[in-house]
Design an enzyme around this catalytic site. Structure first.
Site: not given
Length: 271
Positions: A162, A176
């Protein structure tokens, strides 16, 4: 500058450099974790549309989606129920692909989860689950798939990290973002471990239409997300599939250990 020598451009003239040849994935066996929704579904559709034999797996029922991809062709798609946090389930999945195909050409580690909350409100179990799904399970699945990848003429591992693993966002995505940053580092470790037979790379998406981003993009969220990019839009299927085809095909055969941002300029927009 040395003088030109006879035949120095022979390789350029004699190689088949047509896009259809170097980006070809027809007949490749592709496994995609979390392939039933979001970016995973985009990738499954992209590989299937280019003639690959695709296996998607998650804990949820994805057979209808897989059937729709197979009906469209020219590739095929098979849905398998599997729990990424369960070694026995992962072993059964890898055994199934091995029995049916004898090899695995491309492993896409896409499945992930998130937990957003202010620092003081993040339970230990929530943090641990995000790290387990996003990082530990990715590592374990790659371990189990290594023998099948080595049977391929050109094995590929594509990890979906990401942009948040490259730079922290304003949102409180502690687990995350940290797990995705770890995926980038793990990608480099695996690239070293599996070279030269298998390349390992990471894609680092920015804002994309996905189940995980649904709440963020609701209402005016999409406009706000688009404003956070240089290209002023949210990513779509062509954007992520194009990058994946590069890494999965001959075109990406000299690329390994790379974390490729596919984020519309999010990182530069922060500068």
């Amino acid at each position: 500058m040395p003088e030109a020598s006879e035949g120095e451009n022979a390789a350029a003239l004699q190689s088949d450099l047509a896009a259809g040849a170097i980006f070809d994935v027809k007949g490749k066996v592709v496994a995609i974790s979390g392939g039933g929704s979001g970016i995973g579904a985009m990738l499954a559709a992209g590989f299937c549309a280019n003639g690959a034999r695709v296996y998607i797996f998650s804990r949820k029922e994805t057979a209808p989606f897989a059937a729709s991809l197979s009906a469209r062709g020219p590739g095929s798609c098979v849905a398998v129920r599997a729990d990424l946090q369960n070694d026995e389930s992962l072993s059964d999945l890898v055994r199934l692909i091995g029995d049916r195909e004898g090899r695995l050409d491309v492993l896409v580690n896409n499945a992930g989860t998130n937990y957003n909350a202010p620092l003081a409100d993040v339970p230990r179990k929530a943090f641990e689950k995000v790290v387990d799904v996003n990082l530990t399970s990715l590592f374990r699945l790659t371990q189990l798939c290594e023998p099948l990848l080595r049977r391929s003429e050109a094995g590929r591992v594509i990890n979906i990290a990401s942009v948040y693993g490259l730079a922290p966002p304003a949102m409180p995505t502690h687990a995350y973002s940290s797990s995705k940053a770890a995926v980038v580092m793990l990608t480099r470790h695996l690239a070293i471990d599996l070279a030269p037979a298998i390349t390992v790379n990471a894609l680092c998406p920015g804002p994309f239409h996905s189940r995980m981003m649904r709440a963020t993009l609701a209402g005016d969220g999409e406009a706000m997300a688009a404003q956070g990019t240089l290209l002023k839009r949210v990513g779509g299927p062509v954007d992520i599939v194009g990058a994946a085809l590069l890494l999965a095909s001959r075109a990406g055969g000299y690329i390994t250990g790379v974390a490729l941002p596919v984020e519309g300029g999010v990182l530069l927009s922060k500068m």
